[in-house]
Each structure stands twice: as structure tokens, then as C-alpha cells.
Write a protein that holds these residues in place. Structure first.
Motif, short mmCIF file in Angstrom:
data_model
loop_
_atom_site.label_atom_id
_atom_site.label_comp_id
_atom_site.label_asym_id
_atom_site.label_seq_id
_atom_site.Cartn_x
_atom_site.Cartn_y
_atom_site.Cartn_z
N ARG A 79 0.84 -1.20 0.00
CA ARG A 79 0.00 0.00 0.00
C ARG A 79 0.88 1.25 0.00
N LEU A 80 1.94 1.25 0.81
CA LEU A 80 2.80 2.42 0.88
C LEU A 80 3.61 2.62 -0.41
N LYS A 82 2.70 1.76 -3.41
CA LYS A 82 1.75 2.27 -4.41
C LYS A 82 1.40 3.73 -4.13
N ARG A 83 1.25 4.06 -2.84
CA ARG A 83 0.89 5.44 -2.47
C ARG A 83 2.01 6.41 -2.83
N THR A 86 2.10 6.95 -6.60
CA THR A 86 0.94 7.74 -7.03
C THR A 86 1.05 9.19 -6.59
N LYS A 87 1.41 9.41 -5.32
CA LYS A 87 1.44 10.76 -4.77
C LYS A 87 2.53 11.62 -5.39
N LYS A 107 -11.14 7.21 -3.61
CA LYS A 107 -9.98 8.12 -3.75
C LYS A 107 -8.77 7.40 -4.33
N GLU A 108 -9.04 6.53 -5.31
CA GLU A 108 -7.98 5.81 -6.01
C GLU A 108 -7.70 6.49 -7.34
#
Length: 184
Positions: A79-80, A82-83, A86-87, A107-108
Motif C-alpha cells: 500500500r505504501l 503504491k501510495r 501515485t502521490k 480516492k484511487e
């Protein structure tokens, strides 16, 4: 909706497949490689894990990670990663795929497929077979004729260490026959 359960085995070794949203082929671009490398390094600082094997393909990656003996939270790490991608890099990737209403509600973005595939490695032969699968994958996808020709693979590092011979993968690998992910 199903409640997906992950193994959570402390110190476990996992084979992982993560796919881009709508299989957009951005991972092997300069910005894609930079983004993923940065995200992995960033996450490993606060949530350590070993990367035992890795291959990056245009629209997905496969890897084998080993978690610390006191931690089994593979999902948090994914998750981190990917975050962070993305961010910090999502806009720079310039992806054009539309985001569905469901993804907007959650919020994807349009960078990653929602879930990842994971398999808990059972023993040494399972580990070796999955590493072989990872390193032979670019050949399976028709991206190169031999695994050594694919630049985005841990095969090169492992060959230098003597784990693989310099001509490994010149012929079909028998250990790959039993691995069928069904998602490629």
C-alpha cells in the motif's frame, strides 16, 4: 464484497505480482523506474524487507520479498509503495486512463490495479521456482530472447553473485511448469 485475507506470517517470504491500472505500460519508462525505485527505498526505510528477486515489465512487476522476523504486514508495504508512486509521480506519468466512479469514491487514481497477488513461499524449492519464474518472465512475454537481455531484472545481480550461471534460461526452465498465476 469479499474480505480478502493475507497470510501475515512474520518473517515470511512472499512472491508478489502487482499490475498497473488497465495494464497501462508505464513501468519501464524512465519516470516509472525512478518512481518505483524511490518508493521501494522510501518504504524500506520505515518498514524493512529484503528484495530477493525482482523483474519489472511494462505493465506489471513480480518480486520475492522477505519480511523481518517480527513483522508480517506485507499489505502495508505494498500500500505504501503504491501510495508513494501515485502521490509523488502520478501526475508526471501523464496517464490517460479514466478513473471509474468506484475508484473516485475510494480516492484511487489511475496508476495501479486495486489489489496485488501474493503467494507465501513454502520451502527452498518453491523459492527457487518462483525466482526462476520471475527471471524468465520477460522471455515468456516475448520482450527478449534470453533472460539476460532484459535490463530490468535482479537476474544480473544474482548472476554476479554466482546464484545463476551466465547462460541460465537459454532453454525452457522445467521448474516453471507448475507455476500458473492465471493473471497474465
Amino acid at each position: 464484497m469479499p474480505n480478502y485475507r493475507r497470510s501475515g506470517m512474520h518473517g515470511g517470504t512472499f512472491f508478489i505480482t502487482q499490475v498497473t491500472y488497465q495494464r497501462q505500460p508505464w513501468l519501464c519508462t524512465e519516470i516509472g523506474r525512478t518512481a518505483l525505485r524511490h518508493a521501494l527505498g522510501h518504504v524500506r526505510q520505515s518498514h524493512p524487507f529484503d528484495i530477493d528477486a525482482f523483474v519489472l515489465l511494462p505493465d506489471h512487476f513480480h518480486c520475492v520479498w522477505t519480511l523481518p522476523h517480527n513483522d508480517g504486514d506485507l499489505s502495508k508495504r505494498m500500500r505504501l509503495v503504491k501510495r508513494v508512486v501515485t502521490k509523488y509521480y502520478g501526475h508526471a506519468l501523464g496517464l490517460s486512463a479514466d478513473v471509474s466512479a468506484s475508484r473516485e469514491k475510494r480516492k484511487e487514481g489511475n496508476v495501479w490495479q486495486r489489489r496485488f497477488w501474493e503467494h507465501l513461499i513454502r520451502d527452498e524449492s518453491d523459492f527457487a521456482a518462483h525466482c526462476d519464474y520471475i527471471h524468465y518472465n520477460p522471455v515468456r512475454h516475448g520482450l527478449c530472447d534470453t533472460p539476460q537481455q532484459w535490463p530490468f531484472s535482479s537476474l544480473h545481480r544474482l548472476t554476479k553473485k554466482g546464484v545463476y550461471s551466465p547462460d541460465w534460461g537459454g532453454e525452457e526452465i522445467k521448474s516453471l511448469e507448475y507455476i500458473n498465476l492465471g493473471n497474465e
